[in-house]
Write an enzyme that holds these catalytic residues in place. Sequence first.
Site, PDB file in Angstrom:
ATOM      1  N   SER A 172       4.461  -0.744   6.154  1.00 18.96           N
ATOM      2  CA  SER A 172       5.185  -1.149   4.948  1.00 18.96           C
ATOM      3  C   SER A 172       6.249  -2.190   5.284  1.00 18.96           C
ATOM      4  CB  SER A 172       5.775   0.099   4.288  1.00 18.96           C
ATOM      5  OG  SER A 172       6.236  -0.160   2.988  1.00 18.96           O
ATOM      6  N   ASP A 191       0.078   2.053   0.590  1.00 17.59           N
ATOM      7  CA  ASP A 191       1.128   2.155   1.608  1.00 17.59           C
ATOM      8  C   ASP A 191       0.699   2.974   2.827  1.00 17.59           C
ATOM      9  OD1 ASP A 191       3.626   2.416   2.895  1.00 17.59           O
ATOM     10  OD2 ASP A 191       4.153   4.142   1.669  1.00 17.59           O
TER      11      ASP A 191
END
Length: 285
Positions: A40, A161
């Site tokens: 991320s 994610d």
Amino acid sequence: MIERTGLILEGGGMRGIYTAGVLEYFMEQDFYAPYVIGVSAGACFGASYLSRQKGRNRKVNIDYIKDPNYLSLRNYMKKRQLFGMDFIFDEIPNKIVPFNFEAFKDAKEEFVVVTTDCQTGTPVYYNKKEDGENILTLLRASSSLPFIAPIVQYNGKSLLDGGIVDSIPIKKAEHDGINKNIVILTRYGNYRKKKSNIGWILEKAYKDYPKLISAIVRRYEMYNETLDYIEGQERNGSVFVIRPSVPFKVGRIEKNQKKLEGLYKLGMEDAKKEFTRLEKWLKNS
């Protein structure tokens, strides 16, 4: 001295600006780990670290945070995403604060981006050598948080994610043969995640992805087990950890520039304080 050394970069949304500060100091010292793996925000900051663009992470994530195209309820109302993913992963790197694709490509360091496969609920790792031409798409996928960003389609996979299934990918680094790892954490002290009760919301939002739902529900267990492992490795000297040295109040979707600037500076200061000890650890480990 740094042969087979890895740099593990946790995510955390805007808390990751701490990592940006650490990496900025590393760049000032011309310190580049030969293996970098990020999740991320950690992956995003790691990319600009490897492209040798000093100051870029700060400029993109602090100077532009007030721009409604970056983070706003307007984005959510229009596109069902709080963060303007097209703005962050297209307009900024291609036009506004250009990302140096050539320098990134030419960098000798390995770079791995962590994503989550929505169909299988397992991590998918992409490396610069094989997928570097699509780095912006991969960074976007790794940064696409559940509920606040859409699923990213890439090479036949539906991705979100990477922090859902591998928040601090130290074991992936070890699997890749990296035996000296520097871990940059974005939480203070002995933080642990608590179980959340969002199963019913997940069932509505991701009904077509039951394994993704299971992974999100179990995320707190995975995260806490990984931290336990890292802290054990840290105690026996196998891992070097840099984490915030003081408590701070910066959220995942923080927009307060003063707070972000303070956390960025804390990252630089902590890296500076730890750098001599880090060099000794690298030399002796």
